[in-house]
Scaffold this motif. Structure first.
Motif, PDB file in Angstrom:
ATOM      1  N   ASP A 218      -5.939  -0.838  -4.764  1.00  0.00           N
ATOM      2  CA  ASP A 218      -5.274  -1.478  -3.624  1.00  0.00           C
ATOM      3  C   ASP A 218      -6.166  -2.591  -3.102  1.00  0.00           C
ATOM      4  O   ASP A 218      -7.178  -2.336  -2.452  1.00  0.00           O
ATOM      5  CB  ASP A 218      -4.995  -0.432  -2.541  1.00  0.00           C
ATOM      6  CG  ASP A 218      -4.057  -0.985  -1.466  1.00  0.00           C
ATOM      7  OD1 ASP A 218      -3.800  -2.206  -1.469  1.00  0.00           O
ATOM      8  OD2 ASP A 218      -3.595  -0.173  -0.644  1.00  0.00           O
ATOM      9  N   GLU A 219      -5.812  -3.822  -3.417  1.00  0.00           N
ATOM     10  CA  GLU A 219      -6.602  -4.992  -3.053  1.00  0.00           C
ATOM     11  C   GLU A 219      -8.075  -4.813  -3.398  1.00  0.00           C
ATOM     12  O   GLU A 219      -8.945  -4.930  -2.535  1.00  0.00           O
ATOM     13  CB  GLU A 219      -6.434  -5.308  -1.556  1.00  0.00           C
ATOM     14  CG  GLU A 219      -4.972  -5.537  -1.209  1.00  0.00           C
ATOM     15  CD  GLU A 219      -4.794  -6.096   0.194  1.00  0.00           C
ATOM     16  OE1 GLU A 219      -5.654  -6.884   0.615  1.00  0.00           O
ATOM     17  OE2 GLU A 219      -3.796  -5.739   0.845  1.00  0.00           O
TER      18      GLU A 219
ATOM     19  N   SER B 280       0.841  -1.203   0.000  1.00  0.00           N
ATOM     20  CA  SER B 280       0.000   0.000   0.000  1.00  0.00           C
ATOM     21  C   SER B 280       0.870   1.243   0.000  1.00  0.00           C
ATOM     22  O   SER B 280       0.583   2.217  -0.703  1.00  0.00           O
ATOM     23  CB  SER B 280      -0.915   0.012   1.225  1.00  0.00           C
ATOM     24  OG  SER B 280      -1.802  -1.069   1.151  1.00  0.00           O
TER      25      SER B 280
HETATM   26 MG   LIG Z   1      -2.151  -2.720   2.247  1.00  0.00          MG
END
Ligand SMILES: [Mg+2]
Ligand SMILES: Nc1ncnc2c1ncn2[C@@H]1O[C@H](COP(=O)(O)OP(=O)(O)O)[C@@H](O)[C@H]1O
Lengths: 811, 249
Positions: free
Chosen positions: B193-194, B71
């Motif tokens: 992000d994911e 991240s």
């Molecule tokens: Mg993360």
């Protein structure tokens, strides 16, 4: 594609603002009301001030108010014609005033001042206006002043019984009503006035000559000095021609006698309204701080999708501006409506007509500014502060995690306590002090409201002290004023024969006018001359000394008189004019308040005390009384009034000319009544402040509950009942309120001092003494507790409805 | 999904020498990027001297263990976080030199972000959520915005839900909405992000297919993922461990 059109008009940023407002209706209403209260009160008072002033001065100017009024023993049309010819005089009007008394339907006698007017259709000054019924009044008819009719419930067509000073009774028919704007209306001083023809006056035993000369000067009538010079010249001329001038009165030019008092009251109320407006800012600050804290994540999202700091500040400023606009929406119409009602009330009280009601545009403009400025100013800091947050801090949980940690720690400790012993009081205390700045901002408005409320009671006590001073100055129950001197021993003996009379004392009295060093006419003064060893006057001497045996031209004056005469002090010489003759006197001492009639300007002469022997000698009335003072065995107003009436009957039977028989208690009651009008208005404003304070408290309690959702959920999870959760919130409310009460009580000391001074200077021309209002403090305590309960009711209810699931979902 | 949602206008292009304004040859270039966090337990180095280049049109997966710095790395590219040291060039922009204000402005037009937890504005409808970035960045004429937003919602197949609040939608639907929002201003770069971390595998597959379509339209896409199957289907995988890029293939 309706929806799409909407989207075109309102962009998503503003839709968010409106949604947020709508989502939290209770919060919105709270903030809007808090802003609205101050803006409303300001609008009401500013509009009322303009409207009342406009109406009153317009109406006053329309009756051609006299520049000056002279009271003479007697004069006729020849003099009026001569005066009208004088170059300095524009108009002159002669009248005769005639004192009688009137039997009310209730069986009570009141003073009735009759005025005989020669030509009802050609009044040159102080015009009396026709209200209803016949015009002019015929023989044996009277036109009553309209305030008399409404206050005493006498109607057109009624027959009234009056009694003249020589104790003869007559029946007059009320043939109509008239309006005399120069009179203090019956609502304020329960006297009566009426208008008759000269033929009626003669029938009543009055003389066919005039005794009051009203003039309007030529030249600059608005210049009081000019008016005074002209009037004084006229007076000198009249005296040179052999007329006896008792009194010369020069009122404020172009100003209704009550106008300045009205303006002061309005001004004081306005200050209070502005304070309440300022305090609403505290509520906005608290609310916005909380909103911004909750919006942390949303701010982050907005920034992540390209929202700039300025745009985000704009979004939240938009929110507070909408608060302001909504408040304006409430305050504008409410202010106009309130102003209308208030103006109507005041106009009624002061006996004038509300002809124009026009809310000025500048008041709207001011209100609009106020409604927008306070929210923006109060919210700007929390908004800017929160808009600064970085996306990273807002969206990732690192910043919040730290806070959570601390909170969890606290919660943990709380839980421990609950396990040991449910101690709602302790919990509440802890909650109260957790957010200190919010607590402060909640306390201050409540404390100020409390201090103001208490101070109003302080002013009331101070008034009462002053009235008490007057009461204790006169250690007597009844005053009988004779229209001419009678032998003291005779009137005393006669009075003593009336049941209830215990003691009497014969005084001399005279009205006098102060002559200023430059020869100008000063204020009138009533000389009261008790025997030198009197116990009927218990003057508390503030400076100098009381009268001594052998004092000749020594005066003891009241503070009220000295306040009217800047430059004069104890020890100074002062010139008085009595029955047209000027004499030098010395101010020997100063006492407290003497004037028995004044709680407003223009409502009576001040009083000075002189030795009986000296005054009687210069008047040639030794052994005679013009005033008989009486002590009774009756402790109360009603009893004393009975004795007074009996005395009147008795003197009438003996054929004595009694002008007035007054109980001191009734005089006190009149003063008290007028005082209550003022106190009532001020209390109303204090209550407005209290409303703002209460709204603030409600706001704070709601925020506290909202932010403690998680904690409450945890308490619930470990078995806290609805009742105990409610209790915690309510106790917290009470803790805050008790704190504010304590601060308010301390603050009330300077508040009371300030208010007493302002009110005293306006209404009594002297500062009122500071009095600690124990009663006010007590009542405010009761009110505070009520506010606490009311303000925490809703938040407590909400808290008790929080479920464990909801609590854990909350972030 | 055949509709063209991208016009690819007004974008930074390489000059004649094949370099961008600051001399960077690739669309995204990280040079010696270092990120240091101050924590109660002392300084923590989340990125240690990271160098990375990404070309236009590339589909990159960032993988690594939890806490490895994935991240942190993508936040450097979106401008959500700033490097402690090092340089970041994206097209003609030296991101590390921009202040918060300019970063926000630049990001709004150039990078679309998709979060793990969707991060839709809860009080705005799905449609309004899509309008918000256009509104902030003053992109497209107001009339055009709604058309474009509806078009994007059709692309992600949730047009029927345009007037609902996010809470009324399932997780997959919310993530589609979030992707549509990321595309609102037609940015050349997308960072996710994911994005499928919170979705079941079927929904995750649908989202991934969406991404492949975007690559086909010329977007550059950087995605953090735990899903090794997905990682196999991208152009290139960047593996990060303890703040260092350990492999790139
Ligand atoms: Mg993360
Ligand atoms: N704001 C911050 N403050 C302190 N430490 C942080 C912060 N952000 C990330 N970290 C730390 O940096 C490391 C990398 O985090 P991150 O990039 O979020 O990992 P992931 O690979 O799971 O996305 C983690 O150990 C995390 O604890």
């Amino acid at each position: 594609m309706n929806v799409n059109k909407q989207h075109l008009i309102i962009n998503p940023r503003w839709r968010k603002v409106l949604r947020d407002l709508w989502e939290h209706k209770a919060r919105t209403i709270l903030v809007v009301l808090a802003i609205a209260v101050g803006v409303f009160a300001f609008g009401l008072l500013a509009t009322a001030q303009v409207v009342l002033d406009h109406n009153l001065s317009e109406e006053y100017l329309a009756i051609r108010p006299a520049s000056a009024s002279l009271t003479l023993r007697s004069f006729d049309d020849d003099l009026i014609h001569a005066v009208r010819q004088m170059p300095d005089i524009e108009a002159a009007e002669g009248r005769r005033t005639f004192r009688t008394r009137l039997l009310l339907p209730t069986g009570e006698w009141i003073e009735l001042n009759l005025m005989a007017i020669a030509d009802y259709d050609d009044m040159r000054a102080n015009q009396v206006r026709r209200q209803s019924g016949s015009w002019p009044p015929g023989r044996q008819e009277v036109l009553l002043e309209r305030s008399v009719a409404s206050y005493f419930n006498i109607h057109e067509g009624d027959e009234i019984l009056i009694e003249t000073s020589d104790a003869k009774q007559y029946t007059l028919r009320v043939s109509g009503l008239a309006h005399d704007l120069t009179q203090i209306p019956s609502h304020l001083i329960p006297n009566a006035s009426g208008f008759v023809s000269f033929s009626t006056l003669e029938w009543l035993g009055g003389s066919h000559t005039y005794n009051q000369l009203d003039i309007i000067v030529a030249g600059d009538r608005g210049d009081k000095a000019h008016v005074q010079t002209v009037a004084a010249d006229l007076k000198k001329r009249l005296e040179k021609d052999g007329y006896i001038v008792f009194l010369l009165d020069v009122p404020e030019p172009f100003q209704h006698p009550m106008a300045s008092m009205l303006a002061t009251v309005n001004y004081m109320l306005m200050v209070l309204s502005i304070v309440s407006y300022g305090l609403s800012g505290f509520l906005i600050y608290n609310t916005m701080s909380s909103i911004m804290a909750q919006q942390r994540k949303q701010i982050g999202i907005m920034k992540a999708v390209g929202g700039r700091e300025r745009q985000i500040i704009g979004v939240y400023l938009g929110l507070v501006i909408v608060f302001g606009l909504l408040a304006l929406l409430v305050a504008l119409p409410a202010g106009v409506l309130g102003a209308r009602l208030f103006c109507q009330y005041v106009a009624n009280l002061l006996n004038f007509d509300l002809r124009y009601f026009h809310a000025p545009k500048w008041v709207f403009a001011m209100q609009s500014l106020m409604a927008l400025i306070a929210p923006v100013l109060a919210a700007i800091y929390p908004i800017i502060h929160s808009a600064r947050i970085t996306v990273h801090a807002a969206i990732t949980d690192y910043g919040v995690a730290l806070e959570r940690l601390r909170q969890d720690d606290l919660t943990g400790r709380l839980v421990e306590r609950i396990r040991g012993l449910p101690r709602p009081v302790l919990l509440s205390l802890r909650n109260t002090f957790r957010r200190q700045s919010r607590l402060m901002l909640t306390l201050v408005p409540l404390a100020i409201a409390g201090a103001t409320f208490i101070a109003v009671f302080g002013v009331r006590s101070a008034f009462q002290t002053k009235i008490g001073e007057t009461t204790s100055l006169y250690n007597l129950d009844i005053q009988i004023i004779f229209d001419r001197p009678y032998r003291s021993s005779y009137v005393s003996r006669e009075a003593m024969s009336v049941p209830g009379v215990v003691e009497t004392e014969a005084w001399a009295s005279s009205s006098a006018t102060i002559v200023l060093p430059d020869g100008a006419i000063g204020p009138p003064v009533t000389l009261l001359a008790p025997p030198v060893d009197t116990t009927y006057i218990q003057a508390s001497i503030k400076e100098g000394r009381w009268l001594l045996p052998g004092d000749r031209s020594a005066l003891v004056v009241g503070e009220d008189l000295l306040n009217e005469l800047p430059g004069y002090r104890v020890g100074d010489d002062i010139t008085l004019e009595i029955d047209g003759q000027q004499r030098a006197w010395q101010i020997a001492g100063r006492t407290g308040r003497t004037s028995s009639s004044g709680t407003g300007p223009g409502t009576g002469a001040s009083i000075a005390f002189v030795n009986y022997d000296y005054l009687a000698r210069i008047q040639g009335t030794q052994g005679y009384a013009t005033l008989l003072t009486v002590r009774t065995d009756r402790p109360d107003l009603i009893g004393q009034e009975q004795v007074a009436r009996a005395l009147e009957e008795h003197f009438k039977d003996r054929g004595l000319a009694t002008g007035r028989v007054r109980t001191i208690s009734l005089v006190i009651k009149d003063m008290t009544m007028r005082m209550y009008v003022l106190i009532g208005l001020m209390l109303l404003m204090a209550i407005l402040l209290a409303i703002v304070g209460a709204l603030g408290l409600t706001g704070t309690m709601s925020l506290n509950v909202l932010e403690r959702t998680r904690e409450i959920g945890i308490m619930r999870a470990i078995g806290a009942t609805n009742r105990s959760i409610r209790q915690i919130v309510i106790i917290e409310g009470n803790v805050i309120v008790l704190l504010s009460w304590t601060i308010g009580t301390l603050l009330s000391i300077p508040f009371t001092t300030f208010l007493s001074r302002t009110v005293g200077m306006t209404f009594m021309k002297e500062p009122l003494p500071f009095t600690l209002p124990i009663e006010g403090i007590g009542i405010w305590l009761g009110l505070s507790l009520a506010i606490a309960t009311l303000s925490s009711l809703l938040p407590a209810q909400r808290a008790s409805r929080i479920s464990v699931r909801e609590a854990l979902a909350y972030e | 999904m055949s509709k063209a949602i991208s016009e690819q206008k007004g974008q930074a292009v390489k000059n004649g020498n094949g370099v961008y304004k600051y001399g960077n040859q690739r669309l995204i270039e990280l040079q010696n990027v270092l990120k240091n966090y101050k924590t109660p337990a002392g300084d923590f180095m989340a990125l240690k001297d990271v160098n990375l280049g990404i070309d236009q049109g590339e589909f990159i997966a960032v993988i690594g263990k939890s806490g490895s710095g994935k991240s942190t790395l993508v936040n450097m590219i979106t401008g959500i976080d700033r490097p402690t040291a090092g340089e970041i060039y994206i097209g003609d922009v030296a991101l590390h030199t921009l202040n918060e204000e300019h970063t926000a402005q630049w990001r709004g037009r150039n990078v679309g972000i998709v979060f793990q937890f969707f991060q839709l504005m809860p009080t705005l409808t799905i449609l309004e959520n899509l309008l918000l970035p256009m509104d902030f960045c003053n992109m497209y004429a107001p009339r055009e915005r709604i058309e474009r937003a509806m078009c994007l919602l059709e692309v992600v197949e949730i047009a029927d839900h345009a007037h609902k609040l996010p809470a009324a939608l399932s997780g997959g639907q919310q993530q589609r909405a979030a992707i549509a929002r990321a595309l609102a201003n037609d940015p050349p770069i997308l960072v996710a992000d994911e994005p499928t971390g919170n979705l079941d595998s079927r929904t995750a597959e649908a989202v991934f297919l969406l991404f492949e379509d975007l690559i086909a339209q010329g977007k550059t896409l950087l995605m953090v993922t735990h899903d090794s199957d997905q990682a196999k289907r991208v152009h290139r995988t960047v593996t990060i461990s303890d703040g260092e890029i350990v492999s790139e293939d």
